[in-house]
Design an enzyme around this catalytic site. Structure first.
Site, PDB file in Angstrom:
ATOM      1  N   HIS A  26       1.316  -1.161  -0.349  1.00 42.29           N
ATOM      2  CA  HIS A  26       0.172  -0.249  -0.259  1.00 42.29           C
ATOM      3  C   HIS A  26       0.769   1.098   0.076  1.00 42.29           C
ATOM      4  O   HIS A  26       1.320   1.641   0.932  1.00 42.29           O
ATOM      5  CB  HIS A  26      -0.533   0.258   1.235  1.00 42.29           C
ATOM      6  CG  HIS A  26      -1.831  -0.951   1.416  1.00 42.29           C
ATOM      7  ND1 HIS A  26      -3.433  -0.533   0.622  1.00 42.29           N
ATOM      8  CD2 HIS A  26      -2.379  -2.139   1.513  1.00 42.29           C
ATOM      9  CE1 HIS A  26      -4.295  -1.787   0.344  1.00 42.29           C
ATOM     10  NE2 HIS A  26      -3.530  -2.986   1.527  1.00 42.29           N
ATOM     11  N   TYR A  34      -7.225  -2.790  11.387  1.00 39.33           N
ATOM     12  CA  TYR A  34      -6.630  -3.189  12.296  1.00 39.33           C
ATOM     13  C   TYR A  34      -4.675  -2.888  12.491  1.00 39.33           C
ATOM     14  O   TYR A  34      -4.604  -3.247  12.898  1.00 39.33           O
ATOM     15  CB  TYR A  34      -5.848  -5.546  11.287  1.00 39.33           C
ATOM     16  CG  TYR A  34      -5.614  -5.223  10.148  1.00 39.33           C
ATOM     17  CD1 TYR A  34      -3.818  -4.443  10.069  1.00 39.33           C
ATOM     18  CD2 TYR A  34      -5.997  -5.257   8.742  1.00 39.33           C
ATOM     19  CE1 TYR A  34      -3.594  -4.553   8.808  1.00 39.33           C
ATOM     20  CE2 TYR A  34      -5.878  -5.152   8.254  1.00 39.33           C
ATOM     21  CZ  TYR A  34      -4.424  -4.961   7.385  1.00 39.33           C
ATOM     22  OH  TYR A  34      -3.799  -4.963   6.718  1.00 39.33           O
ATOM     23  N   MET A  45     -10.504  -7.641   4.528  1.00 41.23           N
ATOM     24  CA  MET A  45     -10.417  -6.937   5.982  1.00 41.23           C
ATOM     25  C   MET A  45     -10.765  -5.031   5.679  1.00 41.23           C
ATOM     26  O   MET A  45      -9.670  -4.358   6.121  1.00 41.23           O
ATOM     27  CB  MET A  45      -8.695  -6.846   6.346  1.00 41.23           C
ATOM     28  CG  MET A  45      -8.839  -8.063   7.321  1.00 41.23           C
ATOM     29  SD  MET A  45      -6.751  -8.702   7.107  1.00 41.23           S
ATOM     30  CE  MET A  45      -6.496 -10.700   7.049  1.00 41.23           C
ATOM     31  N   SER A  46     -11.385  -5.075   4.484  1.00 44.67           N
ATOM     32  CA  SER A  46     -11.533  -3.765   4.284  1.00 44.67           C
ATOM     33  C   SER A  46     -12.394  -3.314   3.616  1.00 44.67           C
ATOM     34  O   SER A  46     -13.993  -4.211   3.604  1.00 44.67           O
ATOM     35  CB  SER A  46     -10.121  -3.337   3.049  1.00 44.67           C
ATOM     36  OG  SER A  46     -10.827  -4.201   2.443  1.00 44.67           O
ATOM     37  N   ASN A  67      -6.391 -15.702  -2.910  1.00 49.51           N
ATOM     38  CA  ASN A  67      -6.391 -17.349  -1.849  1.00 49.51           C
ATOM     39  C   ASN A  67      -7.147 -18.135  -2.154  1.00 49.51           C
ATOM     40  O   ASN A  67      -8.555 -17.236  -2.088  1.00 49.51           O
ATOM     41  CB  ASN A  67      -5.120 -16.816  -0.926  1.00 49.51           C
ATOM     42  CG  ASN A  67      -6.837 -16.441   0.548  1.00 49.51           C
ATOM     43  OD1 ASN A  67      -6.087 -15.133  -0.083  1.00 49.51           O
ATOM     44  ND2 ASN A  67      -6.386 -16.693   1.448  1.00 49.51           N
TER      45      ASN A  67
END
Ligand code: HPA
Length: 278
Positions: free
Chosen positions: A64, A88, A217-218, A241
């Site tokens: 990022h 996180y 996670m976003s 994955n």
């Protein structure tokens, strides 16, 4: 105590960014893990490092970059976030939502969200692109939402509707582009967890049972803010994955970044051509 950003806070940031932009952006995109290269497609680009924008949260994660990229793509004035931040990392939900608030004040009407995600649907394989048709806001259900706190009535309603979080017409445009360009476009429901640990096989079986097709996670916090502000949203997950429902494989951030190299060119075609047809 959580800091809730006021309209004045948000406008101060927007006022600082605005003079640096070559054109007022109508469309913004948030580029997820391993997908930052998509910003290289922006023409006549101007770069603003996140670190130069007061209060702007800076990503601490590999993959990022931390740049706002403004310019044009397919003739549309755009603003790309090369690199996003995640809950996180220790930021508050208010901080996670802040960039979208600022985009709204800069005049952005359409938000394209992208992310890297793990497959939950058993047919999805690494390298697939999934059109996000809906999401499950598990964190929000547990009270972790960027809309917590005083409502900013100038930006949107206290109780925003989420029945069509992902714009149906934009989804249809993406399907059309995928068909014409022979890109296999999966479709499904995205689930955001807090991370940063990946899921256990039992987590994944739970997510599948409750209707998720991909997990990351976003994205959900940003989409919630965008919809609060009345933006139209289009979302893509890059499947990095495979669903590890039986615990037979391990998941790593390296494979997430690696899958981005296969996924980014497909997303670029989808985004370029959707923009051309807006
Ligand atoms: N789980 C959660 N987030 C992710 C994954 C995953 O398997 N892959 C990429 N982001």
């Amino acid at each position: 105590m959580t800091k809730y950003f006021t309209l004045q806070d948000i406008d101060r940031i927007a006022d600082m960014i605005r003079p640096k932009l070559p054109v007022a952006p109508k469309v913004a995109a948030i580029l997820g893990s391993g997908l930052g290269k998509l910003a290289e497609a922006v023409e006549n680009a101007v770069y603003i490092p996140y670190s130069e924008i007061p209060s702007w949260p800076v990503s601490t994660v590999q993959g990022h970059n931390g740049l706002l990229v403004a310019g044009t793509l397919s003739g549309q004035p755009v603003l790309f976030m090369q690199g996003r931040i995640h809950y996180y990392e220790g930021y508050s939900m208010a901080q996670v939502g802040l960039p979208v608030r600022v985009m709204q004040r800069l005049g952005v009407e359409t938000l394209i969200v992208t992310n890297a995600a793990g497959a939950v649907h058993p047919d999805f394989v690494p390298g697939d692109v999934m059109l996000i048709t809906d999401h499950i806001n598990l964190l929000g259900m547990a009270g972790q939402t960027p809309l917590r706190g005083p409502n900013l009535d100038d930006l949107g309603p206290r109780f925003p509707d989420m029945s069509q979080a992902y714009d149906r017409a934009l989804c249809e445009l993406a399907r059309q582009v995928a068909r014409e360009r022979e890109i296999l476009l999966r479709e499904g429901v995205y689930m955001c967890l807090a991370g940063p640990s990946f899921e256990t096989p039992a987590d994944l079986r739970f997510l599948r049972t409750i209707g998720a097709d991909a997990v990351g996670m976003s994205t959900v916090p940003e989409v919630t803010v965008a919809r609060h502000g009345g933006m139209q949203v289009l979302g893509f997950s890059g499947i990095s994955n495979k669903a590890n429902l039986d615990g037979s494989t391990v998941t790593s951030h390296e494979e997430v970044l690696e899958a981005g190299t296969v996924i980014a060119p497909k997303m670029e075609v989808l985004i370029r051509e959707v923009l051309a047809r807006l």
